[in-house]
Design a protein around this motif. Structure first.
Motif, short mmCIF file in Angstrom:
data_model
loop_
_atom_site.label_atom_id
_atom_site.label_comp_id
_atom_site.label_asym_id
_atom_site.label_seq_id
_atom_site.Cartn_x
_atom_site.Cartn_y
_atom_site.Cartn_z
N GLU A 107 0.84 -1.20 0.00
CA GLU A 107 0.00 0.00 0.00
C GLU A 107 0.88 1.26 0.00
O GLU A 107 0.62 2.21 -0.75
N GLU A 108 1.92 1.25 0.83
CA GLU A 108 2.82 2.41 0.90
C GLU A 108 3.59 2.59 -0.42
O GLU A 108 3.76 3.73 -0.89
N THR A 110 2.56 1.70 -3.38
CA THR A 110 1.59 2.16 -4.37
C THR A 110 1.31 3.64 -4.19
O THR A 110 1.22 4.38 -5.18
N GLU A 111 1.18 4.09 -2.94
CA GLU A 111 0.96 5.52 -2.66
C GLU A 111 2.15 6.34 -3.13
O GLU A 111 1.97 7.40 -3.72
N LYS A 112 3.37 5.85 -2.87
CA LYS A 112 4.57 6.59 -3.27
C LYS A 112 4.67 6.64 -4.81
O LYS A 112 5.05 7.65 -5.37
N ALA A 113 4.33 5.53 -5.45
CA ALA A 113 4.39 5.50 -6.91
C ALA A 113 3.36 6.43 -7.51
O ALA A 113 3.62 7.07 -8.53
N GLY A 114 2.20 6.51 -6.86
CA GLY A 114 1.15 7.43 -7.36
C GLY A 114 1.50 8.89 -7.15
O GLY A 114 1.08 9.76 -7.91
N ALA A 115 2.29 9.18 -6.12
CA ALA A 115 2.67 10.54 -5.80
C ALA A 115 3.83 11.01 -6.67
O ALA A 115 4.08 12.20 -6.79
#
Length: 116
Positions: A107-108, A110-115
């Motif tokens: 989850e972390e 994925t969040e970093k990749a999205g940001a």
């Protein structure tokens, strides 16, 4: 000559009375069969229930644990059965924790990749 009852004996008698009350309540709910050795899975089930009850913290937990131990003892189950079930639960718990850690990590990421 006065005979003094040892505190150990009093404690065991009191605890046995509490165990009997829990057993009677379970019978009233329709629970039975622990003493039927023809039910092949009962020993494993009783060992599982003992282990599960170790993590409970409600009124009557001590009596439940003692009753499951009594049932296993009276059935003549091998104490190794308890260890086998404990080891299985420990593996399941460890896998559950690892899965949660892996899910959080993913989850972390994925969040970093999205940001980015």
């Amino acid at each position: 000559m006065t005979t003094t009852i040892h505190p150990d004996d009093i404690a065991v008698d009191n605890f046995a009375a509490a165990m009997k009350l829990k057993l009677a309540a379970a019978r009233d709910k329709g629970r039975s069969g622990w003493d039927n050795k023809d039910l092949r899975s009962t020993g494993e089930h009783l060992a599982q229930q003992l282990i599960i009850h170790l993590s409970k913290a409600n009124a009557g937990t001590f009596e439940d644990i003692a009753n499951f131990a009594m049932m296993l003892h009276q059935r003549g189950e091998d104490p190794a059965l308890l260890k086998t079930q404990f080891d299985w639960y420990a593996r399941v718990l460890a896998q559950t924790v690892l899965n949660k850690v892996a899910d959080k990590w993913l989850e972390e990421l994925t969040e970093k990749a999205g940001a980015a």
